[in-house]
Structure formats: structure tokens, C-alpha cells
Design a protein around this motif. Structure first.
Motif, PDB file in Angstrom:
ATOM      1  N   LEU A 140       0.823  -1.213   0.000  1.00  0.00           N
ATOM      2  CA  LEU A 140       0.000   0.000   0.000  1.00  0.00           C
ATOM      3  C   LEU A 140       0.856   1.261   0.000  1.00  0.00           C
ATOM      4  N   HIS A 141       1.915   1.251   0.807  1.00  0.00           N
ATOM      5  CA  HIS A 141       2.772   2.427   0.928  1.00  0.00           C
ATOM      6  C   HIS A 141       3.545   2.707  -0.363  1.00  0.00           C
ATOM      7  N   LEU A 142       4.017   1.675  -1.020  1.00  0.00           N
ATOM      8  CA  LEU A 142       4.723   1.897  -2.279  1.00  0.00           C
ATOM      9  C   LEU A 142       3.791   2.465  -3.343  1.00  0.00           C
ATOM     10  N   ALA A 143       2.567   1.980  -3.360  1.00  0.00           N
ATOM     11  CA  ALA A 143       1.589   2.523  -4.304  1.00  0.00           C
ATOM     12  C   ALA A 143       1.295   3.989  -3.980  1.00  0.00           C
ATOM     13  N   GLU A 144       1.171   4.325  -2.710  1.00  0.00           N
ATOM     14  CA  GLU A 144       0.904   5.706  -2.312  1.00  0.00           C
ATOM     15  C   GLU A 144       2.103   6.606  -2.643  1.00  0.00           C
ATOM     16  N   LEU A 145       3.308   6.117  -2.422  1.00  0.00           N
ATOM     17  CA  LEU A 145       4.488   6.904  -2.788  1.00  0.00           C
ATOM     18  C   LEU A 145       4.537   7.142  -4.299  1.00  0.00           C
ATOM     19  N   GLY A 146       4.140   6.138  -5.055  1.00  0.00           N
ATOM     20  CA  GLY A 146       4.072   6.310  -6.506  1.00  0.00           C
ATOM     21  C   GLY A 146       3.083   7.400  -6.886  1.00  0.00           C
ATOM     22  N   ARG A 147       1.979   7.452  -6.165  1.00  0.00           N
ATOM     23  CA  ARG A 147       0.975   8.492  -6.416  1.00  0.00           C
ATOM     24  C   ARG A 147       1.503   9.871  -6.034  1.00  0.00           C
ATOM     25  N   LEU A 148       2.329   9.939  -4.984  1.00  0.00           N
ATOM     26  CA  LEU A 148       2.854  11.221  -4.509  1.00  0.00           C
ATOM     27  C   LEU A 148       4.090  11.699  -5.269  1.00  0.00           C
ATOM     28  N   THR A 149       4.729  10.827  -6.024  1.00  0.00           N
ATOM     29  CA  THR A 149       5.974  11.174  -6.703  1.00  0.00           C
ATOM     30  C   THR A 149       5.867  12.433  -7.562  1.00  0.00           C
ATOM     31  N   PRO A 150       4.830  12.592  -8.388  1.00  0.00           N
ATOM     32  CA  PRO A 150       4.765  13.815  -9.193  1.00  0.00           C
ATOM     33  C   PRO A 150       4.719  15.085  -8.330  1.00  0.00           C
ATOM     34  N   LEU A 151       3.996  15.048  -7.231  1.00  0.00           N
ATOM     35  CA  LEU A 151       3.931  16.210  -6.349  1.00  0.00           C
ATOM     36  C   LEU A 151       5.302  16.502  -5.749  1.00  0.00           C
ATOM     37  N   LEU A 152       5.970  15.466  -5.233  1.00  0.00           N
ATOM     38  CA  LEU A 152       7.281  15.662  -4.632  1.00  0.00           C
ATOM     39  C   LEU A 152       8.301  16.120  -5.666  1.00  0.00           C
ATOM     40  N   ASP A 153       8.245  15.559  -6.859  1.00  0.00           N
ATOM     41  CA  ASP A 153       9.144  15.990  -7.930  1.00  0.00           C
ATOM     42  C   ASP A 153       8.930  17.470  -8.248  1.00  0.00           C
ATOM     43  N   HIS A 154       7.676  17.871  -8.324  1.00  0.00           N
ATOM     44  CA  HIS A 154       7.351  19.265  -8.624  1.00  0.00           C
ATOM     45  C   HIS A 154       7.870  20.187  -7.521  1.00  0.00           C
ATOM     46  N   LEU A 155       7.665  19.788  -6.270  1.00  0.00           N
ATOM     47  CA  LEU A 155       8.085  20.635  -5.148  1.00  0.00           C
ATOM     48  C   LEU A 155       9.592  20.756  -5.029  1.00  0.00           C
ATOM     49  N   THR A 156      10.304  19.711  -5.394  1.00  0.00           N
ATOM     50  CA  THR A 156      11.745  19.719  -5.202  1.00  0.00           C
ATOM     51  C   THR A 156      12.522  20.071  -6.472  1.00  0.00           C
ATOM     52  N   ALA A 157      11.855  20.239  -7.597  1.00  0.00           N
ATOM     53  CA  ALA A 157      12.534  20.458  -8.880  1.00  0.00           C
ATOM     54  C   ALA A 157      13.426  21.694  -8.877  1.00  0.00           C
ATOM     55  N   SER A 158      13.030  22.737  -8.188  1.00  0.00           N
ATOM     56  CA  SER A 158      13.805  23.982  -8.253  1.00  0.00           C
ATOM     57  C   SER A 158      14.748  24.163  -7.064  1.00  0.00           C
ATOM     58  N   LEU A 159      14.850  23.158  -6.211  1.00  0.00           N
ATOM     59  CA  LEU A 159      15.721  23.293  -5.053  1.00  0.00           C
ATOM     60  C   LEU A 159      17.180  23.139  -5.452  1.00  0.00           C
ATOM     61  N   PRO A 160      18.066  23.888  -4.787  1.00  0.00           N
ATOM     62  CA  PRO A 160      19.487  23.731  -5.087  1.00  0.00           C
ATOM     63  C   PRO A 160      19.992  22.374  -4.603  1.00  0.00           C
ATOM     64  N   ILE A 161      20.940  21.823  -5.329  1.00  0.00           N
ATOM     65  CA  ILE A 161      21.547  20.560  -4.945  1.00  0.00           C
ATOM     66  C   ILE A 161      22.859  20.898  -4.237  1.00  0.00           C
ATOM     67  N   PRO A 162      23.031  20.425  -2.987  1.00  0.00           N
ATOM     68  CA  PRO A 162      24.258  20.751  -2.255  1.00  0.00           C
ATOM     69  C   PRO A 162      25.505  20.318  -3.043  1.00  0.00           C
ATOM     70  N   GLY A 163      26.482  21.220  -3.116  1.00  0.00           N
ATOM     71  CA  GLY A 163      27.740  20.896  -3.789  1.00  0.00           C
ATOM     72  C   GLY A 163      27.723  21.150  -5.288  1.00  0.00           C
ATOM     73  N   VAL A 164      26.549  21.509  -5.835  1.00  0.00           N
ATOM     74  CA  VAL A 164      26.445  21.783  -7.275  1.00  0.00           C
ATOM     75  C   VAL A 164      26.201  23.275  -7.434  1.00  0.00           C
ATOM     76  N   PRO A 165      27.071  23.965  -8.161  1.00  0.00           N
ATOM     77  CA  PRO A 165      26.887  25.417  -8.338  1.00  0.00           C
ATOM     78  C   PRO A 165      25.577  25.735  -9.050  1.00  0.00           C
ATOM     79  N   ALA A 166      24.938  26.795  -8.602  1.00  0.00           N
ATOM     80  CA  ALA A 166      23.683  27.217  -9.237  1.00  0.00           C
ATOM     81  C   ALA A 166      23.989  27.766 -10.621  1.00  0.00           C
ATOM     82  N   GLU A 167      23.072  27.514 -11.540  1.00  0.00           N
ATOM     83  CA  GLU A 167      23.226  28.063 -12.900  1.00  0.00           C
ATOM     84  C   GLU A 167      22.865  29.529 -12.851  1.00  0.00           C
ATOM     85  N   GLY A 168      23.513  30.286 -13.661  1.00  0.00           N
ATOM     86  CA  GLY A 168      23.118  31.667 -13.631  1.00  0.00           C
ATOM     87  C   GLY A 168      23.919  32.489 -14.474  1.00  0.00           C
TER      88      GLY A 168
END
Length: 142
Positions: free
Chosen positions: A114-142
Motif C-alpha cells: 500500500l505504501h509503495l503505491a501511495e508513494l508512486g501516487r505522490l511522486t509527481p507532487l514531490l518531484d514538482h516541489l523539489t525540482a527547483s531546489l538547489p543541490i548541495p555541492g552543485v553550483p547554481a546556474e546563472g
């Protein structure tokens, strides 16, 4: 660090809300199969542990972020409920390891599906929320 924007705060709000909703949903699913949320976490710590001999109580305490004595109490109650067994480590009899019983395995498998199925359902939301976050150790583009 640059000044935080309203979008940053909104991202954090939505991420934290999604986490809390997932946790609430998870607690309800555990109760539906006759487990407390703590028993569910314990069974996941045991079955998700990479050493086939099973985790020690210290390792379980670390996974659950609780003190050793709290983990002992949780394990005691899980043993009494027929969900978990303590076994002596064959190489070092001073070490006690934990394994799930057949009942514990049955419950954690049902919940994990059940939990894996729910995580699969939440993946698009989490991907959207985290897409613009900086990655530690990777210089920001600019």
C-alpha cells in the motif's frame, strides 16, 4: 545565502503538508491491519535492514530515532503480540537480533504494498516541489 522568497516558503509548506498527510495516512493503514504506527515502523526497520541476520535493538533505535530503552519496550510489546522474535547472534551470543515472525511479515508486506503505491501516487507532487531546489555541492546556474 540569498533571501528566501515567498515561493521558498510555499514550497516548504506544501512539502511539510504532504509529509504530514502521508504520515497520517500511514498511521491509519497500520491501524486497519491491527498494528500501532510504532509497530509498523519497527517491522519496517527489521524487514528493511540489509543484514539478513536482522538488526540489533540499537540499530532499531537508530532507525526509529528513539532511545535504546524505548526501543526495548516497543520490541517487548511486539514480541508479546507475536510480531517479532529475538534471536541470539550465532557469531556472538552477547548480541541479540530481531526478526519478524510470519504474522509480522504478513502485516508488513500488506502495508508496504500500500505504501509503495501511495508513494508512486505522490511522486509527481514531490518531484514538482523539489525540482527547483538547489543541490548541495552543485553550483547554481546563472
Amino acid at each position: 545565502m540569498p533571501k528566501l522568497t515567498s515561493r521558498d516558503y510555499s514550497t516548504l509548506l506544501h512539502f511539510r503538508t504532504a509529509l504530514r498527510r502521508f504520515e497520517r495516512w500511514s498511521e491509519e493503514r497500520a491501524k486497519q491491519v491491527g498494528l500501532t504506527p510504532a509497530q509498523h515502523q519497527l517491522l519496517l526497520a527489521i524487514t528493511g535492514h540489509t543484514d539478513h541476520q536482522g538488526p540489533t535493538i540499537g540499530e532499531v533505535a537508530d532507525y526509529l530515532t528513539v532511545r535504546h530503552h524505548s526501543a526495548v519496550g516497543l520490541v517487548d510489546r511486539a514480541v508479546d503480540a507475536g510480531l517479532v522474535e529475538r534471536i541470539r547472534d550465532p557469531q556472538d551470543s552477547r548480541v541479540v537480533r530481531l526478526i519478524a515472525t510470519a504474522l509480522g511479515e504478513e502485516r508488513i508486506e500488506a502495508l508496504s504494498e500500500l505504501h509503495l503505491a501511495e508513494l508512486g501516487r505522490l511522486t509527481p507532487l514531490l518531484d514538482h516541489l523539489t525540482a527547483s531546489l538547489p543541490i548541495p555541492g552543485v553550483p547554481a546556474e546563472g
